[in-house]
Design a protein around this motif. Sequence first.
Motif, short mmCIF file in Angstrom:
data_model
loop_
_atom_site.label_atom_id
_atom_site.label_comp_id
_atom_site.label_asym_id
_atom_site.label_seq_id
_atom_site.Cartn_x
_atom_site.Cartn_y
_atom_site.Cartn_z
N ALA A 143 42.06 40.09 33.64
CA ALA A 143 41.06 40.64 34.57
C ALA A 143 39.86 39.71 34.69
N ALA A 144 39.41 39.16 33.58
CA ALA A 144 38.25 38.26 33.61
C ALA A 144 38.56 36.98 34.38
N ALA A 145 39.74 36.40 34.12
CA ALA A 145 40.11 35.16 34.79
C ALA A 145 40.28 35.38 36.29
N VAL A 146 41.03 36.42 36.64
CA VAL A 146 41.28 36.69 38.06
C VAL A 146 39.99 37.07 38.78
N GLY A 147 39.16 37.86 38.13
CA GLY A 147 37.90 38.25 38.75
C GLY A 147 37.03 37.04 39.06
N GLN A 148 36.97 36.10 38.12
CA GLN A 148 36.15 34.91 38.34
C GLN A 148 36.73 34.02 39.43
N LEU A 149 38.06 33.84 39.41
CA LEU A 149 38.70 33.01 40.43
C LEU A 149 38.50 33.60 41.83
N MET A 150 38.57 34.91 41.92
CA MET A 150 38.35 35.55 43.22
C MET A 150 36.88 35.43 43.65
N ALA A 151 35.97 35.58 42.71
CA ALA A 151 34.55 35.45 43.03
C ALA A 151 34.22 34.05 43.51
N GLU A 152 34.95 33.06 43.00
CA GLU A 152 34.75 31.67 43.40
C GLU A 152 35.51 31.31 44.67
N GLY A 153 36.31 32.26 45.18
CA GLY A 153 37.07 32.00 46.40
C GLY A 153 38.31 31.17 46.19
N LYS A 154 38.74 31.01 44.94
CA LYS A 154 39.90 30.17 44.65
C LYS A 154 41.22 30.94 44.72
N VAL A 155 41.17 32.25 44.62
CA VAL A 155 42.34 33.12 44.72
C VAL A 155 41.96 34.31 45.58
N ARG A 156 42.83 34.68 46.50
CA ARG A 156 42.51 35.78 47.42
C ARG A 156 43.28 37.06 47.15
N ALA A 157 44.42 36.97 46.47
CA ALA A 157 45.20 38.17 46.15
C ALA A 157 46.02 37.88 44.90
N LEU A 158 46.44 38.95 44.22
CA LEU A 158 47.14 38.82 42.94
C LEU A 158 48.48 39.53 42.98
N GLY A 159 49.47 38.90 42.35
CA GLY A 159 50.78 39.51 42.17
C GLY A 159 51.35 39.13 40.83
N VAL A 160 52.56 39.56 40.58
CA VAL A 160 53.24 39.26 39.32
C VAL A 160 54.67 38.80 39.63
N SER A 161 55.35 38.36 38.61
CA SER A 161 56.75 37.97 38.75
C SER A 161 57.49 38.39 37.49
N ASN A 162 58.70 38.91 37.69
CA ASN A 162 59.56 39.31 36.57
C ASN A 162 58.96 40.41 35.70
N MET A 163 58.24 41.34 36.30
CA MET A 163 57.63 42.42 35.54
C MET A 163 58.22 43.77 35.92
N SER A 164 58.27 44.67 34.93
CA SER A 164 58.76 46.03 35.13
C SER A 164 57.62 46.91 35.61
N ALA A 165 57.97 48.15 35.99
CA ALA A 165 56.96 49.11 36.44
C ALA A 165 55.92 49.35 35.34
N ALA A 166 56.38 49.51 34.10
CA ALA A 166 55.46 49.79 33.00
C ALA A 166 54.51 48.61 32.77
N GLN A 167 55.02 47.39 32.86
CA GLN A 167 54.17 46.22 32.65
C GLN A 167 53.14 46.09 33.76
N ILE A 168 53.56 46.40 34.99
CA ILE A 168 52.63 46.35 36.12
C ILE A 168 51.51 47.36 35.94
N ASP A 169 51.86 48.59 35.57
CA ASP A 169 50.84 49.63 35.38
C ASP A 169 49.88 49.29 34.24
N TYR A 170 50.43 48.73 33.15
CA TYR A 170 49.62 48.35 32.00
C TYR A 170 48.57 47.33 32.40
#
Length: 324
Positions: A143-170
Amino acid sequence: MTAQSNSRLNGASRLIYGCMGLGGDWDRPDYSPADVDKAAAAIEAARGIGITLFDHADIYTRGKAESVFGEVLAASPGLREQIQLQGKCGISLAEGGVPGYYDLGREAIRERVTASLRRLRTDYLDILLLHRPDPLLEPSEVAAAVGQLMAEGKVRALGVSNMSAAQIDYLQDALETPIMANQLEMSLHKAAWVESSVLVNRQEGFDAGFPHGTIEHCIRKGIELQAYGSLAQGRYSGAPSAAASPEETATAELLSRLAEEKGSTPEAVLLGWLMKHPARISPVVGSSRPERIAACAGAADVAASMTRIEWYTLWSTARGAAMP
């Protein structure tokens, strides 16, 4: 977020171009001008069939896939504004006696994204995917890394790969931004994702090895499902293999027949089978051959015209057994 609000799904094409084959050989330390030309031809072919999202990972050909793509962007003024770039981080390949490992720590994410942007010669990623579940993951670090990258305009959206429903919710519990995509291996050949849906309460369902409920979870939450390996490595639509199983041979023949009936190609029928599913799956096309990329055109039309009987016939033929 609902499926309707996911702007990625409302674009002209649900196909994604996977850049894993760009940059030359994995074991070669550098790329050549020919590799850049090959990347340019693949990008042009993908754009020619309406693809606008290009999928990367920092490990593809050990960073060279991003580098040759960056060369093409640098030589094509205005191209960056016409496409979307999706990157991945989280995997460290084995090197110098150190085994491969995963790292989704705060600094690792920031360092990897910064390196990807440098190689791609761009200021931002439209989408960042976390490449693999990290057993040592601390959601607050992500959360800290993604929040900072988004605040800096370096990342605009977030996703995952190879994750289950439980891992996504966690992970989602710690994030302020919604997880908008989950990239999984899904194809007519690697069909555990759909096998699990009909093998509930059967031993074969446990053997399938796919976390049941993940597809349904992504549909409910409006998370785009991206399918890598969607062309099944050419086993159904490429040159006949002497090592092909009876099921593979029968499936290739069926695909060819359906393609002829629909005035299309085996590749488009194969992708159309995925796209027919109510999850609105977005297939990742990974071939670097322009002619094979072009053969994927019309997959959405095939999906729209494919009947229930055709869909199930393809599935049962590929699985080599009747439905339970």
